[in-house]
Design a protein around this motif. Sequence first.
Motif, PDB file in Angstrom:
ATOM      1  N   PHE A 198     -11.700  47.605  -6.142  1.00  9.11           N
ATOM      2  CA  PHE A 198     -10.388  47.162  -5.824  1.00  9.11           C
ATOM      3  C   PHE A 198     -10.595  45.863  -5.267  1.00  9.11           C
ATOM      4  N   ASP A 199     -10.048  44.763  -5.544  1.00 11.19           N
ATOM      5  CA  ASP A 199      -9.903  43.638  -4.779  1.00 11.19           C
ATOM      6  C   ASP A 199      -8.863  43.530  -3.735  1.00 11.19           C
ATOM      7  N   LEU A 200      -9.273  43.412  -2.552  1.00 14.65           N
ATOM      8  CA  LEU A 200      -8.240  43.367  -1.664  1.00 14.65           C
ATOM      9  C   LEU A 200      -8.413  42.079  -0.770  1.00 14.65           C
ATOM     10  N   GLU A 201      -7.674  41.063  -0.885  1.00 15.15           N
ATOM     11  CA  GLU A 201      -7.630  39.681  -0.185  1.00 15.15           C
ATOM     12  C   GLU A 201      -9.160  39.131  -0.492  1.00 15.15           C
ATOM     13  N   GLY A 202      -9.401  39.059  -1.758  1.00 18.27           N
ATOM     14  CA  GLY A 202     -10.719  38.475  -1.975  1.00 18.27           C
ATOM     15  C   GLY A 202     -11.862  39.241  -1.835  1.00 18.27           C
ATOM     16  N   ASP A 203     -11.776  40.159  -1.107  1.00 14.84           N
ATOM     17  CA  ASP A 203     -13.107  41.068  -0.850  1.00 14.84           C
ATOM     18  C   ASP A 203     -13.206  42.022  -1.866  1.00 14.84           C
TER      19      ASP A 203
END
Length: 167
Positions: free
Chosen positions: A51-56
């Motif tokens: 999962f991509d969460l704000e670039g992380d």
Amino acid sequence: MSWNNLALIVTNRDWQYTQSFVGNYIRVRHILGSSRDNLPYGFTGLFAQAFDLEGDLELFDIRRLYPSQMIDVFEVTNPFPNRPRRLAFRGQTKYQTAISWQVSIDFWTGQEAASFINDIDTKIEKLITENNNLSLTLDLILSKLDIQKEEPKIPPTTAQQNFFFLQ
């Protein structure tokens, strides 16, 4: 069938990611550049949901993956339905070998199952409109097939089952 190809990944020591997809089932096929008899003991890889969460990138539900001749089917339920997800794959890291290991990933869309259910409903409605007595018989059979927790229902007789399924 409704399998759609998602990616073909050549595994290595680093995580590699597929494109985003929607679905709860994936199919993994293994392509090895060597005979399975030549694999060292413990030759495995990993896969997870990413999962991509704000670039992380966050990895969820990390599982061990074994190269086999069989096609593996996994259930991958999305815990965050509002967030796009990808799959992450990583090859073995225990041994330094020149063995090439590719994984082909497909995801299940399930469109055929829904059309099959709609087709059954259409056929039952057609039978009911064509024959009024049949409607009463179908209601009786379907009421006996209902499972309720309050009181046990008597199962339909063999004759009733044959009548229903032969229609």
